[in-house]
Design a protein around this motif. Structure first.
Motif, PDB file in Angstrom:
ATOM      1  N   GLY A   4     -10.581 -25.545   8.165  1.00 20.81           N
ATOM      2  CA  GLY A   4     -11.709 -24.681   7.831  1.00 20.81           C
ATOM      3  C   GLY A   4     -11.187 -23.356   7.307  1.00 20.81           C
ATOM      4  N   MET A   5     -12.055 -22.633   6.629  1.00 24.42           N
ATOM      5  CA  MET A   5     -11.588 -21.381   6.042  1.00 24.42           C
ATOM      6  C   MET A   5     -12.316 -20.174   6.626  1.00 24.42           C
ATOM      7  SD  MET A   5     -11.119 -20.358   2.125  1.00 24.42           S
ATOM      8  CE  MET A   5      -9.408 -20.302   1.747  1.00 24.42           C
ATOM      9  N   VAL A   6     -11.559 -19.063   6.738  1.00 22.16           N
ATOM     10  CA  VAL A   6     -12.179 -17.808   7.143  1.00 22.16           C
ATOM     11  C   VAL A   6     -12.025 -16.816   5.987  1.00 22.16           C
ATOM     12  CG1 VAL A   6     -10.058 -17.025   8.325  1.00 22.16           C
ATOM     13  CG2 VAL A   6     -12.240 -15.973   8.886  1.00 22.16           C
ATOM     14  N   ILE A   7     -13.091 -16.054   5.764  1.00 29.47           N
ATOM     15  CA  ILE A   7     -13.075 -15.026   4.717  1.00 29.47           C
ATOM     16  C   ILE A   7     -13.503 -13.712   5.359  1.00 29.47           C
ATOM     17  CG2 ILE A   7     -14.093 -14.277   2.528  1.00 29.47           C
ATOM     18  CD1 ILE A   7     -14.528 -17.159   1.766  1.00 29.47           C
ATOM     19  N   PHE A   8     -12.598 -12.733   5.348  1.00 27.05           N
ATOM     20  CA  PHE A   8     -12.896 -11.418   5.936  1.00 27.05           C
ATOM     21  C   PHE A   8     -12.971 -10.342   4.866  1.00 27.05           C
ATOM     22  CE2 PHE A   8     -10.553 -12.725   9.967  1.00 27.05           C
ATOM     23  CZ  PHE A   8     -11.649 -12.598  10.800  1.00 27.05           C
ATOM     24  N   GLU A   9     -13.933  -9.430   5.017  1.00 25.58           N
ATOM     25  CA  GLU A   9     -13.793  -8.175   4.291  1.00 25.58           C
ATOM     26  C   GLU A   9     -12.855  -7.293   5.107  1.00 25.58           C
ATOM     27  OE1 GLU A   9     -17.170  -6.303   2.372  1.00 25.58           O
ATOM     28  OE2 GLU A   9     -16.364  -4.317   2.851  1.00 25.58           O
ATOM     29  N   ILE A  10     -12.039  -6.507   4.403  1.00 25.83           N
ATOM     30  CA  ILE A  10     -11.096  -5.613   5.103  1.00 25.83           C
ATOM     31  C   ILE A  10     -11.110  -4.234   4.451  1.00 25.83           C
ATOM     32  CG2 ILE A  10      -9.461  -7.379   5.879  1.00 25.83           C
ATOM     33  CD1 ILE A  10      -7.777  -6.374   3.313  1.00 25.83           C
ATOM     34  N   GLY A  11     -10.571  -3.241   5.166  1.00 24.63           N
ATOM     35  CA  GLY A  11     -10.373  -1.911   4.599  1.00 24.63           C
ATOM     36  C   GLY A  11      -9.154  -1.930   3.683  1.00 24.63           C
ATOM     37  N   PHE A  12      -9.062  -0.938   2.794  1.00 20.98           N
ATOM     38  CA  PHE A  12      -8.018  -0.916   1.753  1.00 20.98           C
ATOM     39  C   PHE A  12      -6.592  -0.952   2.311  1.00 20.98           C
ATOM     40  CE2 PHE A  12      -8.499   3.376   3.137  1.00 20.98           C
ATOM     41  CZ  PHE A  12      -7.244   3.948   2.991  1.00 20.98           C
ATOM     42  N   ASP A  13      -6.407  -0.523   3.579  1.00 22.69           N
ATOM     43  CA  ASP A  13      -5.043  -0.465   4.134  1.00 22.69           C
ATOM     44  C   ASP A  13      -4.839  -1.491   5.254  1.00 22.69           C
ATOM     45  OD1 ASP A  13      -6.790   0.666   5.912  1.00 22.69           O
ATOM     46  OD2 ASP A  13      -5.607   2.477   6.288  1.00 22.69           O
ATOM     47  N   GLN A  14      -5.678  -2.539   5.281  1.00 22.21           N
ATOM     48  CA  GLN A  14      -5.608  -3.474   6.412  1.00 22.21           C
ATOM     49  C   GLN A  14      -5.108  -4.874   6.061  1.00 22.21           C
ATOM     50  OE1 GLN A  14      -9.691  -2.926   7.615  1.00 22.21           O
ATOM     51  NE2 GLN A  14      -9.107  -1.558   9.294  1.00 22.21           N
ATOM     52  N   ALA A  15      -4.769  -5.101   4.786  1.00 20.14           N
ATOM     53  CA  ALA A  15      -4.397  -6.462   4.371  1.00 20.14           C
ATOM     54  C   ALA A  15      -3.220  -6.991   5.198  1.00 20.14           C
ATOM     55  CB  ALA A  15      -4.069  -6.498   2.884  1.00 20.14           C
ATOM     56  N   GLU A  16      -2.201  -6.162   5.339  1.00 21.06           N
ATOM     57  CA  GLU A  16      -1.001  -6.614   6.045  1.00 21.06           C
ATOM     58  C   GLU A  16      -1.287  -6.907   7.518  1.00 21.06           C
ATOM     59  OE1 GLU A  16       3.076  -4.471   6.253  1.00 21.06           O
ATOM     60  OE2 GLU A  16       2.222  -4.157   4.234  1.00 21.06           O
ATOM     61  N   ALA A  17      -1.999  -5.975   8.161  1.00 19.66           N
ATOM     62  CA  ALA A  17      -2.265  -6.121   9.592  1.00 19.66           C
ATOM     63  C   ALA A  17      -3.143  -7.347   9.875  1.00 19.66           C
ATOM     64  CB  ALA A  17      -2.926  -4.857  10.128  1.00 19.66           C
ATOM     65  N   VAL A  18      -4.166  -7.560   9.050  1.00 23.33           N
ATOM     66  CA  VAL A  18      -5.057  -8.703   9.288  1.00 23.33           C
ATOM     67  C   VAL A  18      -4.308 -10.013   8.987  1.00 23.33           C
ATOM     68  CG1 VAL A  18      -7.227  -9.823   8.594  1.00 23.33           C
ATOM     69  CG2 VAL A  18      -7.160  -7.347   8.940  1.00 23.33           C
ATOM     70  N   THR A  19      -3.461 -10.008   7.978  1.00 22.58           N
ATOM     71  CA  THR A  19      -2.633 -11.181   7.668  1.00 22.58           C
ATOM     72  C   THR A  19      -1.774 -11.527   8.889  1.00 22.58           C
ATOM     73  OG1 THR A  19      -2.552 -10.603   5.342  1.00 22.58           O
ATOM     74  CG2 THR A  19      -0.796 -12.050   6.146  1.00 22.58           C
ATOM     75  N   LYS A  20      -1.179 -10.497   9.475  1.00 23.43           N
ATOM     76  CA  LYS A  20      -0.298 -10.720  10.630  1.00 23.43           C
ATOM     77  C   LYS A  20      -1.089 -11.322  11.796  1.00 23.43           C
ATOM     78  CE  LYS A  20       3.250  -8.295  13.227  1.00 23.43           C
ATOM     79  NZ  LYS A  20       2.694  -7.466  14.323  1.00 23.43           N
ATOM     80  N   LEU A  21      -2.278 -10.763  12.055  1.00 18.40           N
ATOM     81  CA  LEU A  21      -3.099 -11.285  13.154  1.00 18.40           C
ATOM     82  C   LEU A  21      -3.425 -12.762  12.928  1.00 18.40           C
ATOM     83  CD1 LEU A  21      -5.651  -8.344  13.661  1.00 18.40           C
ATOM     84  CD2 LEU A  21      -3.853  -9.060  15.254  1.00 18.40           C
ATOM     85  N   LEU A  22      -3.724 -13.118  11.694  1.00 16.03           N
ATOM     86  CA  LEU A  22      -4.069 -14.511  11.389  1.00 16.03           C
ATOM     87  C   LEU A  22      -2.847 -15.422  11.522  1.00 16.03           C
ATOM     88  CD1 LEU A  22      -6.451 -13.777   8.411  1.00 16.03           C
ATOM     89  CD2 LEU A  22      -7.077 -15.154  10.391  1.00 16.03           C
ATOM     90  N   GLU A  23      -1.701 -14.950  11.042  1.00 18.79           N
ATOM     91  CA  GLU A  23      -0.499 -15.782  11.121  1.00 18.79           C
ATOM     92  C   GLU A  23      -0.061 -15.989  12.569  1.00 18.79           C
ATOM     93  OE1 GLU A  23       1.204 -15.115   6.604  1.00 18.79           O
ATOM     94  OE2 GLU A  23       2.116 -13.956   8.231  1.00 18.79           O
TER      95      GLU A  23
END
Ligand code: GLN
Length: 283
Positions: free
Chosen positions: A238-257
Protein backbone atom coordinates in the motif's frame (compact mmCIF):
# COMPACT_ATOMS: atom_id res chain seq x y z
CA UNK A 1 -20.43 61.70 -6.50
CA UNK A 2 -19.49 59.41 -9.37
CA UNK A 3 -21.38 56.12 -9.50
CA UNK A 4 -19.71 53.03 -8.03
CA UNK A 5 -19.23 50.91 -11.11
CA UNK A 6 -17.47 47.55 -11.11
CA UNK A 7 -14.31 49.18 -12.48
CA UNK A 8 -14.23 51.96 -9.93
CA UNK A 9 -14.88 49.62 -7.05
CA UNK A 10 -12.12 47.24 -8.09
CA UNK A 11 -9.66 50.12 -8.41
CA UNK A 12 -10.64 51.57 -5.08
CA UNK A 13 -10.40 48.22 -3.25
CA UNK A 14 -7.07 47.43 -4.88
CA UNK A 15 -5.64 50.69 -3.59
CA UNK A 16 -7.14 50.28 -0.15
CA UNK A 17 -5.78 46.72 0.20
CA UNK A 18 -2.35 47.79 -1.05
CA UNK A 19 -2.28 50.45 1.68
CA UNK A 20 -3.24 47.82 4.28
CA UNK A 21 -0.52 45.45 3.08
CA UNK A 22 -3.02 42.77 2.06
CA UNK A 23 -1.60 40.01 -0.18
CA UNK A 24 -2.62 40.02 -3.87
CA UNK A 25 -4.77 43.19 -3.62
CA UNK A 26 -6.30 42.99 -7.11
CA UNK A 27 -7.17 39.30 -6.87
CA UNK A 28 -8.65 39.85 -3.41
CA UNK A 29 -10.78 42.72 -4.72
CA UNK A 30 -12.04 40.55 -7.57
CA UNK A 31 -12.80 37.65 -5.23
CA UNK A 32 -14.90 39.84 -2.94
CA UNK A 33 -16.80 41.66 -5.66
CA UNK A 34 -17.56 38.53 -7.66
CA UNK A 35 -18.76 36.89 -4.45
CA UNK A 36 -21.07 39.79 -3.58
CA UNK A 37 -22.43 40.03 -7.14
CA UNK A 38 -22.74 36.26 -7.33
CA UNK A 39 -20.71 36.02 -10.51
CA UNK A 40 -17.62 34.23 -11.68
CA UNK A 41 -14.51 36.39 -11.44
CA UNK A 42 -14.19 36.57 -15.22
CA UNK A 43 -17.77 37.86 -15.51
CA UNK A 44 -16.81 41.03 -13.67
CA UNK A 45 -15.08 42.10 -16.86
CA UNK A 46 -18.28 41.79 -18.86
CA UNK A 47 -19.99 44.18 -16.45
CA UNK A 48 -17.20 46.68 -16.22
CA UNK A 49 -19.22 49.89 -16.33
CA UNK A 50 -22.30 48.59 -14.51
CA UNK A 51 -23.31 50.43 -11.34
CA UNK A 52 -23.26 48.19 -8.27
CA UNK A 53 -26.55 48.34 -6.29
CA UNK A 54 -26.57 49.95 -2.84
CA UNK A 55 -27.36 46.75 -0.88
CA UNK A 56 -24.38 45.03 -2.50
CA UNK A 57 -22.19 48.00 -1.64
CA UNK A 58 -23.21 47.71 2.01
CA UNK A 59 -22.30 44.02 2.13
CA UNK A 60 -19.03 44.70 0.36
CA UNK A 61 -18.06 47.52 2.72
CA UNK A 62 -18.16 45.19 5.74
CA UNK A 63 -16.10 42.57 3.93
CA UNK A 64 -13.52 45.11 2.78
CA UNK A 65 -13.11 46.25 6.36
CA UNK A 66 -12.49 42.67 7.55
CA UNK A 67 -9.95 42.03 4.80
CA UNK A 68 -8.19 45.25 5.82
CA UNK A 69 -7.98 43.77 9.32
CA UNK A 70 -6.30 40.70 7.81
CA UNK A 71 -9.10 38.22 8.27
CA UNK A 72 -8.60 35.55 5.58
CA UNK A 73 -10.84 36.09 2.55
CA UNK A 74 -11.83 32.42 2.52
CA UNK A 75 -13.41 32.80 5.98
CA UNK A 76 -15.17 36.00 4.93
CA UNK A 77 -16.78 34.55 1.82
CA UNK A 78 -17.00 31.07 3.37
CA UNK A 79 -15.19 29.05 0.71
CA UNK A 80 -11.99 28.53 -1.22
CA UNK A 81 -11.50 26.92 -4.59
CA UNK A 82 -9.45 23.75 -4.41
CA UNK A 83 -8.78 21.40 -7.31
CA UNK A 84 -11.60 23.19 -9.19
CA UNK A 85 -14.13 22.46 -6.43
CA UNK A 86 -15.70 25.01 -4.15
CA UNK A 87 -14.68 23.94 -0.65
CA UNK A 88 -16.57 25.55 2.22
CA UNK A 89 -14.47 26.68 5.16
CA UNK A 90 -15.10 28.39 8.44
CA UNK A 91 -12.93 29.43 11.36
CA UNK A 92 -11.91 26.21 13.09
CA UNK A 93 -10.89 24.46 9.91
CA UNK A 94 -7.74 25.11 7.95
CA UNK A 95 -8.11 26.87 4.60
CA UNK A 96 -7.03 24.58 1.72
CA UNK A 97 -3.66 25.59 0.24
CA UNK A 98 -2.89 25.31 -3.48
CA UNK A 99 0.28 23.27 -2.70
CA UNK A 100 -1.95 20.51 -1.34
CA UNK A 101 -3.45 19.97 -4.80
CA UNK A 102 -0.25 18.10 -5.57
CA UNK A 103 -1.23 15.33 -3.14
CA UNK A 104 -4.60 15.04 -4.84
CA UNK A 105 -3.07 14.81 -8.31
CA UNK A 106 -0.66 12.13 -7.16
CA UNK A 107 -3.41 10.17 -5.41
CA UNK A 108 -5.71 10.28 -8.42
CA UNK A 109 -2.95 9.05 -10.76
CA UNK A 110 -2.16 6.20 -8.41
CA UNK A 111 -5.81 5.24 -7.85
CA UNK A 112 -6.39 5.11 -11.61
CA UNK A 113 -3.23 3.23 -12.51
CA UNK A 114 -3.62 0.62 -9.75
CA UNK A 115 -7.42 0.46 -9.60
CA UNK A 116 -7.32 1.31 -5.92
CA UNK A 117 -10.61 1.38 -4.01
CA UNK A 118 -9.85 1.72 -0.28
CA UNK A 119 -8.44 5.13 0.62
CA UNK A 120 -8.00 6.91 3.96
CA UNK A 121 -7.53 10.67 4.33
CA UNK A 122 -6.14 11.23 7.81
CA UNK A 123 -6.39 14.76 9.30
CA UNK A 124 -8.89 15.69 6.61
CA UNK A 125 -9.80 19.17 7.99
CA UNK A 126 -12.24 20.79 5.54
CA UNK A 127 -12.25 17.49 3.65
CA UNK A 128 -10.67 19.14 0.63
CA UNK A 129 -8.35 16.24 -0.26
CA UNK A 130 -11.08 13.65 0.26
CA UNK A 131 -13.62 15.64 -1.75
CA UNK A 132 -11.28 16.24 -4.65
CA UNK A 133 -10.29 12.55 -4.83
CA UNK A 134 -13.84 11.27 -4.40
CA UNK A 135 -15.14 13.66 -7.04
CA UNK A 136 -12.57 12.54 -9.60
CA UNK A 137 -12.55 8.85 -8.70
CA UNK A 138 -16.18 7.89 -8.05
CA UNK A 139 -15.21 4.22 -7.72
CA UNK A 140 -13.14 4.70 -4.53
CA UNK A 141 -14.43 4.14 -1.00
CA UNK A 142 -12.93 6.94 1.00
CA UNK A 143 -12.69 7.30 4.76
CA UNK A 144 -11.94 10.83 5.92
CA UNK A 145 -11.09 11.43 9.58
CA UNK A 146 -10.10 14.22 11.90
CA UNK A 147 -9.92 14.87 15.63
CA UNK A 148 -11.75 18.21 15.34
CA UNK A 149 -15.55 18.15 15.37
CA UNK A 150 -15.61 21.62 13.85
CA UNK A 151 -13.50 20.48 10.92
CA UNK A 152 -15.67 17.39 10.46
CA UNK A 153 -18.83 19.50 10.27
CA UNK A 154 -17.26 21.31 7.35
CA UNK A 155 -15.99 18.10 5.79
CA UNK A 156 -19.54 16.67 5.94
CA UNK A 157 -20.93 19.82 4.38
CA UNK A 158 -18.43 19.62 1.53
CA UNK A 159 -19.13 15.96 0.85
CA UNK A 160 -22.86 16.73 0.77
CA UNK A 161 -22.56 19.85 -1.40
CA UNK A 162 -20.70 17.87 -4.01
CA UNK A 163 -22.99 14.81 -3.63
CA UNK A 164 -20.06 12.58 -2.75
CA UNK A 165 -21.66 9.43 -1.43
CA UNK A 166 -18.34 7.56 -1.50
CA UNK A 167 -16.90 9.40 1.53
CA UNK A 168 -17.36 8.15 5.09
CA UNK A 169 -16.53 10.77 7.66
CA UNK A 170 -15.22 9.52 11.01
CA UNK A 171 -14.18 11.36 14.13
CA UNK A 172 -10.86 9.92 15.20
CA UNK A 173 -7.65 10.91 16.93
CA UNK A 174 -5.36 9.64 14.14
CA UNK A 175 -6.02 5.85 13.89
CA UNK A 176 -7.96 5.54 17.16
CA UNK A 177 -11.37 4.83 15.57
CA UNK A 178 -10.15 3.60 12.21
CA UNK A 179 -10.79 0.01 11.23
CA UNK A 180 -9.47 -2.14 8.44
CA UNK A 181 -6.64 -1.76 5.98
CA UNK A 182 -6.24 0.65 3.12
CA UNK A 183 -4.48 0.59 -0.20
CA UNK A 184 -3.70 4.29 0.00
CA UNK A 185 -3.38 6.60 2.99
CA UNK A 186 -3.04 10.29 2.27
CA UNK A 187 -2.43 12.92 4.94
CA UNK A 188 -1.65 16.59 5.40
CA UNK A 189 -1.03 16.55 9.17
CA UNK A 190 -0.03 19.55 11.31
CA UNK A 191 3.70 20.04 10.70
CA UNK A 192 4.75 23.54 11.76
CA UNK A 193 7.23 23.74 14.65
CA UNK A 194 5.54 25.15 17.78
CA UNK A 195 8.14 27.93 17.94
CA UNK A 196 7.38 28.99 14.35
CA UNK A 197 3.61 29.33 14.68
CA UNK A 198 3.62 32.93 15.82
CA UNK A 199 6.02 33.82 13.03
CA UNK A 200 3.60 32.67 10.33
CA UNK A 201 1.85 35.21 8.15
CA UNK A 202 -0.44 37.38 10.32
CA UNK A 203 -3.66 36.10 8.73
CA UNK A 204 -2.66 32.52 9.48
CA UNK A 205 -1.45 32.89 13.06
CA UNK A 206 -4.36 35.07 14.17
CA UNK A 207 -7.23 33.28 12.45
CA UNK A 208 -6.52 29.68 11.49
CA UNK A 209 -6.80 26.78 13.95
CA UNK A 210 -3.40 26.20 15.52
CA UNK A 211 -4.20 22.55 16.21
CA UNK A 212 -4.22 22.05 12.43
CA UNK A 213 -0.73 23.52 12.15
CA UNK A 214 1.20 22.70 15.31
CA UNK A 215 3.48 19.70 14.85
CA UNK A 216 5.29 20.02 18.19
CA UNK A 217 8.87 21.06 18.97
CA UNK A 218 10.43 19.83 15.74
CA UNK A 219 7.19 19.79 13.69
CA UNK A 220 7.40 16.00 13.33
CA UNK A 221 5.25 14.80 16.25
CA UNK A 222 2.24 13.81 14.18
CA UNK A 223 4.31 12.05 11.49
CA UNK A 224 5.98 10.01 14.25
CA UNK A 225 2.62 8.92 15.65
CA UNK A 226 1.15 8.14 12.24
CA UNK A 227 4.17 6.28 10.89
CA UNK A 228 4.42 4.07 13.97
CA UNK A 229 0.90 2.78 13.35
CA UNK A 230 0.93 2.86 9.55
CA UNK A 231 1.94 -0.78 9.01
CA UNK A 232 -1.24 -1.90 10.84
CA UNK A 233 -3.48 0.10 8.51
CA UNK A 234 -1.84 -0.27 5.12
CA UNK A 235 -2.21 -3.26 2.87
CA UNK A 236 0.97 -4.95 1.70
CA UNK A 237 2.44 -2.71 -0.97
CA UNK A 238 0.00 0.00 0.00
CA UNK A 239 1.10 3.56 -0.46
CA UNK A 240 1.29 6.54 1.87
CA UNK A 241 1.34 10.13 0.63
CA UNK A 242 2.27 12.89 3.09
CA UNK A 243 2.36 16.62 2.74
CA UNK A 244 5.50 17.93 4.45
CA UNK A 245 7.15 21.24 5.34
CA UNK A 246 9.95 22.52 3.06
CA UNK A 247 12.69 21.30 5.46
CA UNK A 248 11.18 17.94 6.47
CA UNK A 249 11.83 15.66 3.49
CA UNK A 250 14.90 14.04 5.01
CA UNK A 251 13.44 13.57 8.48
CA UNK A 252 10.15 12.09 7.24
CA UNK A 253 12.05 9.80 4.84
CA UNK A 254 14.12 8.55 7.77
CA UNK A 255 11.03 7.90 9.90
CA UNK A 256 9.48 5.87 7.07
CA UNK A 257 12.65 3.89 6.38
CA UNK A 258 12.97 3.03 10.06
CA UNK A 259 9.54 1.38 9.77
CA UNK A 260 10.76 -0.66 6.76
CA UNK A 261 8.89 1.37 4.15
CA UNK A 262 10.39 1.09 0.69
CA UNK A 263 10.61 3.24 -2.39
CA UNK A 264 10.50 6.47 -0.33
CA UNK A 265 10.41 9.50 -2.63
CA UNK A 266 10.26 13.25 -2.06
CA UNK A 267 8.72 15.78 -4.42
CA UNK A 268 8.99 19.56 -4.73
CA UNK A 269 6.04 21.89 -5.31
CA UNK A 270 5.78 24.48 -8.09
CA UNK A 271 7.64 26.98 -5.91
CA UNK A 272 10.61 24.58 -5.79
CA UNK A 273 10.09 23.61 -2.13
CA UNK A 274 9.94 20.05 -0.81
CA UNK A 275 6.23 19.42 -0.28
CA UNK A 276 5.41 15.72 -0.48
CA UNK A 277 6.82 12.34 0.49
CA UNK A 278 5.48 9.02 -0.77
CA UNK A 279 6.37 5.51 0.32
CA UNK A 280 5.29 1.92 -0.17
CA UNK A 281 4.77 -0.65 2.54
CA UNK A 282 6.76 -3.87 2.14
CA UNK A 283 5.23 -6.90 0.40
N1 GLN B 1 1.13 24.69 4.64
C1 GLN B 1 0.48 25.16 5.82
C2 GLN B 1 0.98 26.56 6.16
O1 GLN B 1 1.99 26.96 5.72
C3 GLN B 1 0.71 24.21 6.97
C4 GLN B 1 -0.17 23.03 6.84
C5 GLN B 1 0.08 21.99 7.89
O2 GLN B 1 0.63 22.18 8.98
N2 GLN B 1 -0.34 20.86 7.54
O3 GLN B 1 0.32 27.32 6.81
Amino acid sequence: MATWTTTRLLEWMEQYFTGKDVDSPRLTAEMLLSHVLNMKRIELYMHFEKPVPQDKLDTLRQMVKEVGEHKPVAYIVGYREFYSLRINVKPGCLIPRPETEMLVQHSIDLIRSKSITRVLDLCTGSGCIAAAIAHNCPEVELTASDISEKALETARENAENHSLKNITITKSDLFENIEGKFELIVSNPPYIKSSEIQRLDKNVAAHEPLEALNGGDDGLDVYRKIIKKLPDYLEKQGMVIFEIGFDQAEAVTKLLEEQAFIDVKSFKDTAGKWRMVTAVSPA
